[in-house]
Design a protein around this motif. Structure first.
Motif, short mmCIF file in Angstrom:
data_model
loop_
_atom_site.label_atom_id
_atom_site.label_comp_id
_atom_site.label_asym_id
_atom_site.label_seq_id
_atom_site.Cartn_x
_atom_site.Cartn_y
_atom_site.Cartn_z
N ALA A 25 0.83 -1.20 0.00
CA ALA A 25 0.00 0.00 0.00
C ALA A 25 0.87 1.26 0.00
N ILE A 26 1.96 1.18 0.74
CA ILE A 26 2.88 2.33 0.79
C ILE A 26 3.63 2.48 -0.53
N GLY A 27 3.84 1.35 -1.18
CA GLY A 27 4.69 1.35 -2.35
C GLY A 27 6.16 1.20 -1.98
N ALA A 28 6.42 0.54 -0.86
CA ALA A 28 7.81 0.31 -0.46
C ALA A 28 8.17 -1.14 -0.78
N SER A 30 10.58 -2.92 0.64
CA SER A 30 11.04 -3.74 1.76
C SER A 30 10.87 -2.95 3.05
N VAL A 31 10.96 -3.68 4.15
CA VAL A 31 10.92 -3.01 5.45
C VAL A 31 12.10 -2.06 5.56
N LYS A 32 13.22 -2.49 5.07
CA LYS A 32 14.43 -1.66 5.10
C LYS A 32 14.14 -0.24 4.58
N GLU A 33 13.37 -0.20 3.52
CA GLU A 33 13.11 1.09 2.87
C GLU A 33 12.44 2.11 3.80
N VAL A 34 11.58 1.67 4.67
CA VAL A 34 10.89 2.66 5.52
C VAL A 34 11.83 3.23 6.58
N PHE A 35 12.97 2.61 6.75
CA PHE A 35 13.96 3.14 7.70
C PHE A 35 14.99 4.03 6.99
N GLU A 36 14.61 4.52 5.85
CA GLU A 36 15.59 5.22 5.01
C GLU A 36 16.19 6.46 5.64
N GLN A 37 15.50 7.03 6.64
CA GLN A 37 16.06 8.23 7.27
C GLN A 37 17.34 7.95 8.06
N ILE A 38 17.49 6.72 8.51
CA ILE A 38 18.63 6.42 9.38
C ILE A 38 19.86 6.09 8.54
N PRO A 39 20.92 6.86 8.66
CA PRO A 39 22.14 6.56 7.90
C PRO A 39 22.64 5.15 8.22
N GLU A 40 23.19 4.52 7.23
CA GLU A 40 23.63 3.13 7.36
C GLU A 40 24.55 2.94 8.57
N ASP A 41 25.45 3.89 8.77
CA ASP A 41 26.44 3.68 9.84
C ASP A 41 25.88 3.97 11.24
N HIS A 42 24.59 4.32 11.31
CA HIS A 42 23.98 4.49 12.64
C HIS A 42 23.44 3.17 13.19
#
Lengths: 468, 508, 508, 468
Positions: A25-28, A30-42
């Motif tokens: 429904a969101i058009g995402a 993966s779950v990973k995608e919704v966490f996109e605000q968090i930089p990988e190294d965090h």
């Protein structure tokens, strides 16, 4: 989520497919995608290291119960511990009401949807006000010590002064909290905490020393009635009078269960009154039953100085109907952040509900009978213990439910006495020897309505036995 | 129920509880009139005189007049959880309910073991070295931070110099408020276009005067500050302590470690993220955790392992003192432990997944409703576990605002939403949070109600403005709340001010 | 709440409870597929798949949609009492809830002591020599009487001859029904003008064929049969046993002794007179007590004192056998014991005073309402703890009858009244009972509602006939209840019959 | 009432003056006057002799709790007792719901005011029907034994025959209840109870003996699955077929907790099904958790033969809305007195509420997991005990949760073994030696989901120790 994982009983959307449905429904992708605000190294590097999950309620229950059973309780042992948390009778109806899921809920709530809760809160304040003979009662704060801390700060705000007087015989636990609220000295906004000497013959405030210290820089004088060491402050009205003459606020701490037989603080000149909520129908809960009330006369300068929630009865759009809401909501930290009065937040409001039910069950006669029973049994215990060779009751005839027992002449320390009692199923009084009160090897014993004459004799007999 | 105030109920001589007279041997030994005459109460407190059944029925009625999680509550910033009755009932057993905190630790091994184990769980979740549970809520944990910072700087002889606390205008009010109550000057950083204060602003704000910084991340907008590591670095460079207010932990559980991000301390709200009941405002617990460097300053006692058992460590000379009496709201700690055990590492990780996915699902559906606007429209990235929304468009169109919506929601068996903490940066705000508890069906129904009220706002704004209509009582009149001649915090005061009686005995 | 049926809730794979997989060592030792193939279930039961929270919320909603003593219930023949939560909580402790009836008596001394002591209390109240608590309700106690009588007559070799049980048409239906189920022929005596059968009729009915007589006194009209001693005498003269069904004990508690009146046995309903909860229909207890002469025939086991302790006596060769498994609904016995202790002799005596005074107060006020008629208008004496009334006048005037009134009462938060047991000797009957629990204010309000509905019956009969109007659901349609093509005792059946689905798997 | 007596907390009208006020309204001069119907010589002569009143809740609570604490519980001990009441996990939500005062109330209730309760009852029947694959479920009767008794009488009513067949290996407790419902022989309306032999090698029904006894005078054959001694009746479908051929009703008893893994009785030809309600979320309550269900196929001849309450879903005056009420209310004893089907009255309906909540929590997967776990652990226990020298498992591989353990070769009686176990905190299985089953010194052990592998090893190790 691993697709073979069972749906978790506490997460509806962990059922197979639901997350995917929402992602679609969101058009995402993966779950990973919704966490996109968090930089990988965090993202955390250390994997979680938690004990195995007990998703089965049966296993969870067994873990909890088998661990808690390692405790020994005051139900299976005979306890004389008090000093801030006391063993009192909790009526079953109180347990029922506070356990109702409508009240013991995860919601913080709202006045629109929770009228019943609001009314119960108001009834807590109203009934406590009737016991105190005071018109304003705030919803409780975290503990009695915190209530005193806020009361001191209220007094400082009201008077613009920055010194408070407390009794030398103060509960170190509450006093430490008070100091946290007032000090340290290095802070510009600190409030100085000064002790007033005790009259060693009575345990009461030394009025001479008080007179010396009541200066123009003093915001408040604080005393308790009954006091930490169980003594009754007969000079209460005199203290309040002296304080008023010096422009000082009289802040009092009272045990609400004493108020069926002891004068209401509103009647001897108290300006702000604090006390513990736990005796009003709350179990000890290993200290988790704590809560503190703050009350005052109904003057705007007091009302405007409160830090927390004041529930007021008001009219509604329906003629003749009463509703409830928060008075002066903008003066607290929710309304004014750092410019509000101290701060507020989650507190111990469930215990306001307990207190409302408790007080409604007791009524005036219940409080009278209860006070009578407690003071009688406490004096009886003091008498019997005082007859044990070597044991001395420090202030024998001025006690409500607690009193100081001295063991200096027995050659034993309080710790030794208590170890011996514990081996016989008795929890002796709180050890005062390390508190710097100058009372030697003394312990604070607490006797309430739950202690029968038999229980008290058992204590005295056991004491005789272990001191023989 | 048309339920009277308890003060109006009863009849002279009615009784709800008896207490026995003292035993004969007691009375004989001690006599009567034991309270000194100066302190003996003469008046009779004006309490209700009702039976046990009447008290029970009255409060059962009031409980039924309380929505309390019976409907659907997507109350943002509060993270609605399932409160396990398994844990509740375990803590109500005499083995915990009838336990005194001053009992000898030998008699408290069960509860100490649970607290110790739960400390370990929180250490793993945060990377911190020691937790304490004395604080009675999140705000109290923030206050603990401020007081620990005082002790830390006092120990270094710098307390008179380190006078400032820096935070964001969007941080929970308890951070600036508790810091101020502890004596610090508060520096609030404004938000910039990305939805968080700029790193430059932070760098400009911190200095040798800075005692500590206190932050949420993500904030209540659902926006994550991606420069947080640089913030911590900048603060450390001037020697300031860094506190992570984990109020919004639900969306990052198992994903972030406060310690790995560089923070010195953090706090978790056990009555929120960890599934202990909030109970309309406590008893609650703000679990405060910190690094070994700050641990000496923690309030006492601290639960420690000692040989085969567990003990209470009171001998911590650098301790800030007590933040509150005893060790904290112990039953809530046990319930939080139970929650963490029932969830496990995998469950906690899944819960943050669900929480963020569900919030974005909700965002998607809300964005399709005409009249709503998402905060920070320029931020297109997926929000975290909650999002702040605005009713500004529909409010301008219809005059119906967020307070009116909240009033109306209750009519649908839906707990009114959380609007926003102060200051209201977003106009006519509301802040829904789905979390992992609510089903997709519940979320859909909640959104349907919002959409429905939008329609009502257009078709019958007056009806919405005068809501609620099917609750226990009608909308209250707010004018008394700021008027000393009208507010009435007790029945005594009400009777006096409403002129209902002349019994205002003892009133000022 | 607009609450769905639980069978409609949930989602595939939703879970409310997990059970762990067997431990690895267990699986290794015993393998899988342990159910023989012939009996291994292949289909998946069509149960809801919901979370723990959803189950909790659903049933909390349903509990809130249940009036259950929250209002005012003057439900005659049932004697509404306060159900002490003190006693309730005591019985829920593991010391009773987690106890197995086959444990060694040495491990059951607490509960045996309470049962023994309570036996003593009932002995004092009745004059009987031994009580047992095995019967699961009043009807089961009546059945116990019939079975004890069978054993008694069998022991005397007369069972084939003593084939009849004599009772009054006004006795509770359980008396004739259980006697018939036990194999006795029932002789019903009609009422005569005083409101009870005549002594002559009784004398004519009893004979060498009479095994026993079973009676209430007072009856549900509130009329006391003053010839009861003569009845017992007449029955004894033909050798019959006499059983006092003490269903209406509340008005005579502490006033009468069944044994002093000559009865051989009696029963008390602990879930009624003795304050244990009725819980919408059990678990309940019919305490059956009898004389030493009948005691050998009691169902086993019997709680007895044995040395310093208590034991279960199973060795009773003349026993009738079991009326039900185990010893009875033990927690209810404990609650009844608690009630008796809390009341004490003085309280019990006072309760019957209040009960009868309050009923007469109610009678007085009801008699002032136009349209009601008291049963047996010729009997002018004060009634006992309840009175049967009739709506015949107002029903003739307005067409609104007792069922309609009952439906309408719920709208006022008042539990619908009890009408009458069969047969309806009085037209359009209702039977209020005040008891000692309800306050005068409650009774007044109840009567006010009756008066109000009388007005409504005159002004708007249709409204009353279509009530309830503000309950959870509207009036149900009764036509399905006797129609095999429509009744649906399960959701399976409903789906099949309402044509909602083709999933009527396994249906007949 | 003595005027100095305190008002009783459970009697509103005991407050001073209220009785007098009512007497005045009636126009009665005294309380005595309202008792005018009772002849003077009927009033009791013996004064009441009751223990002292405990009107103080605190004293009452202490009396109850201190007495109950003299019991030893299956929570503090490891118990293997079953046989009609079993120790199973009770979910906390079940305890919460059945404890709600709206349900745990003194009212009998009414369909108008108690819609929520009615729906819950219907949901009990509906969910149980889904487990049984049957369309009609009555609200529960007093106990499983009583359910069988009523089922036997239903079968007799339906067939007009008066003999029933039961297994030789029947629970003596249930069998005694069945006999109470059917006999004695001297009564004209008696039903003869005849035992069918057991196959000694399997514990199952001897089908040859059954065939011999299935005559035209037989109303019903009854068997249990799993049976009293824990065995699984694999010949169930065959028995039902034989019965049907003889015009005999097949009455079955099942453990509802077995139905996640065992075939639904509706699928092997059962006509009337009975079983215990206690496993469905009810504590043992010292036997007070008992309750029995009766279910059948949805044919009018069955429905018309029920004795109790049948809750049916129906439409209401509101289109689309569902309500609930009692079907066929006139066929029971309330409607027809001695001409109704058997009798009905207060029963165990609160346990229907427990069962509804319990089944909704478990769902299909929960029942499957639970069945799997129980049967695995029970077999494990049988295996470990079978390895203890001298101990023999009578039918080792056909058990659900109960199984027979024989001690003949140990030289000890079951009573001796159980005494030794009890001294070590273990309650051994039910002693079968006095039941005339021809099984020597045997005990019936029950193992459920609450017994971990550790618990089971503790049992086996202790057994080894005491038999060494």
């Amino acid at each position: 989520m691993a697709s073979d994982m069972r749906a978790h009983p506490w997460m509806a959307n962990s059922a197979p497919g639901v997350i995917d449905e929402m992602l679609a429904a969101i058009g995402a992708a993966s779950v990973k995608e919704v966490f996109e605000q968090i930089p990988e190294d965090h993202f955390r590097k250390t994997p979680l290291d938690l004990p195995p999950a007990l998703t089965s309620e049966m296993e969870l229950r067994r873990d909890l119960v088998s661990k808690l059973k390692k405790n020994l309780s005051c139900e299976d042992n005979l306890s004389f511990l008090g000093a801030g948390v006391w063993q009192h009778h909790v009526p079953a109806v109180v347990d029922e009401i506070v356990g109702r899921t409508e009240f013991a809920t995860n919601v913080w709530g709202s006045y629109q949807s929770d009228h019943g809760r609001n009314q119960t809160w108001f009834e807590f304040s109203s009934q406590l006000g009737a016991l105190l003979n005071l018109d304003v009662v705030q919803l409780p704060v975290y503990s009695w010590g915190c209530a005193i801390g806020h009361a001191m700060r209220m007094a400082a705000r009201i008077t613009g002064r920055s010194k408070v007087l407390v009794p030398a015989f103060s509960d170190p636990e509450r006093l430490s909290v008070i100091r946290t609220y007032c000090q340290p000295m290095e802070m510009q906004t600190r409030i100085e905490v000064v002790e007033v000497a005790a009259d060693p013959t009575s345990g009461r405030l030394d009025l001479g020393d008080l007179a010396d210290k009541l200066g123009e820089d003093v915001a408040a004088v604080y005393f308790e009635n009954p006091a930490y060491l169980g003594t009754i402050e007969t000079g209460a009205a005199e203290i309040a009078k002296m304080a008023r003459a010096a422009g000082v606020e009289t802040v009092v701490g009272v045990d609400p269960l004493s108020l069926g037989v002891m004068t209401a603080p509103g009647d001897y000149g108290a300006d702000i009154v604090t006390g513990p909520v736990q005796p009003l129908g709350v179990h000890m809960h290993c200290g988790g039953g704590a809560g503190g009330f703050i009350a005052s006369r109904d003057e705007e300068r007091y009302v405007r100085a409160y830090n927390g929630f004041l529930v007021s009865v008001v009219e509604t759009r329906e003629p003749g109907q009463l509703g409830f809401g928060l008075a002066c909501p903008h003066q607290n930290s929710y309304g004014m952040r750092e410019n509000g009065n101290d701060w507020t937040g989650n507190s111990t409001y469930l215990w306001a509900i307990a207190g409302a039910v408790y007080m409604s069950l007791l009524g005036p006669e219940g409080f009278r009978e209860l006070g009578q029973l407690i003071v009688s049994r406490a004096r009886y215990a003091a008498k019997l213990l005082g007859e044990v060779p070597g044991v001395r009751i420090v202030w024998p005839d001025t006690t409500f439910k607690e009193f100081v027992v001295n063991f200096d002449d027995t050659g034993k320390t309080v710790a030794e006495v208590n170890d011996a009692l514990r081996a016989r199923g008795i929890f002796g009084g709180k050890d005062l020897s390390g508190e710097g009160l100058g009372l030697g090897q003394s312990a604070l014993y607490c006797v309430t309505e739950v202690h029968t004459a038999n229980d008290i004799r058992r204590l005295a007999d056991t004491m005789k036995e272990i001191l023989a | 129920w048309d339920e009277p105030v308890v003060m109006e109920m009863g009849r002279p001589g009615g009784r709800g509880q008896h207490f026995p007279a003292p035993e004969a041997e007691v009375s004989e030994a001690v006599g009567a009139d034991l309270i000194p005459a100066a302190m003996a109460r003469k008046d009779r407190p004006e309490l209700p005189e009702i039976t046990e059944f009447e008290a029970q029925r009255h409060y059962l009625h009031l409980s039924q007049m309380t929505l309390g999680m019976m409907g659907i509550s997507l109350f943002g910033t509060c993270t609605m959880k399932y409160n396990s009755k398994t844990a509740e009932f375990a803590t109500l057993r005499p083995e915990l309910a009838e336990v005194h905190p001053y009992q000898h630790p030998e008699t408290l091994q069960g509860v100490l073991e649970i607290m110790h184990d739960f400390d370990g769980i929180l250490r793993s979740l945060s990377g911190m070295d020691q937790f304490v549970f004395q604080a009675g809520g999140g705000a109290n944990a923030a206050y603990t931070m401020a007081c620990v910072a005082r002790a830390y700087w006092q120990d270094r002889g710098k307390l008179g110099e380190r006078t400032e606390m820096v935070t964001s205008i969007q941080a929970h009010p308890c951070n600036p408020a508790t810091a101020a109550a502890a004596g610090f000057k508060v520096v609030n950083l404004p938000l910039e276009e990305n939805g968080y204060p700029s790193l430059d602003a932070l760098k400009a704000a911190v200095s040798e005067r800075t005692a500590l910084i206190m932050l949420n991340n993500p904030d209540d907008m659902g926006i994550y500050n991606p420069e947080i590591k640089e913030w911590v670095k900048a603060a450390k460079e001037v020697g300031a302590l860094c506190f992570y207010d984990h109020a919004n932990f639900n969306g990052v559980m198992g994903k972030l470690s406060a310690r790995e991000l560089g923070f010195d301390a953090c706090m978790f709200m056990l009555h929120k993220t960890f599934g202990a009941p909030k109970a309309g405002g406590g008893p609650a617990v703000g679990a405060f955790g910190c690094s070994d460097e700050l641990a000496p300053y923690l309030p006492t006692p601290v639960v420690v392992k000692s040989g085969d058992g567990y003990a209470l460590d009171d001998d911590r000379p650098k301790s800030m003192g007590k933040i509150r009496e005893f060790w904290g709201n112990v039953p809530q700690v046990v319930k939080a432990y139970a929650w963490a055990r029932a969830m496990g590492a995998e469950g906690i990780d899944l819960a943050s997944d669900i929480s963020v996915v569900a919030n974005n699902y909700m965002d998607k559906r809300l964005s399709e409703i005409e009249g709503l606007a998402r905060s920070n429209p320029g931020v297109s990235a997926h929000r975290m576990e909650m999002t702040r929304w605005s009713l500004e468009p529909i409010a301008q169109e219809t005059g119906v605002g967020t307070v009116d919506f909240a009033n109306r929601m209750a009519d649908y068996g839906i707990d009114p939403w959380w609007m926003s903490h102060e200051p209201w940066i977003v106009a006519e705000p509301f802040t829904p949070e789905a979390g992992e508890l609510w089903s997709k069906e519940d979320i859909d129904m909640w959104i349907d109600v919002v959409a429905k009220i939008c329609e009502e706002a257009r078709s019958d704004p007056e009806m919405v403005k005068t809501a609620p209509h099917n609750q226990a009582i009608a909308q209250v009149k707010g004018d008394a709340f700021e008027d000393p001649s009208k507010w009435a915090m007790t029945w005594r005061a009400w009777k006096r001010k409403s002129g209902e009686a002349d019994t205002a005995r003892g009133a000022a």
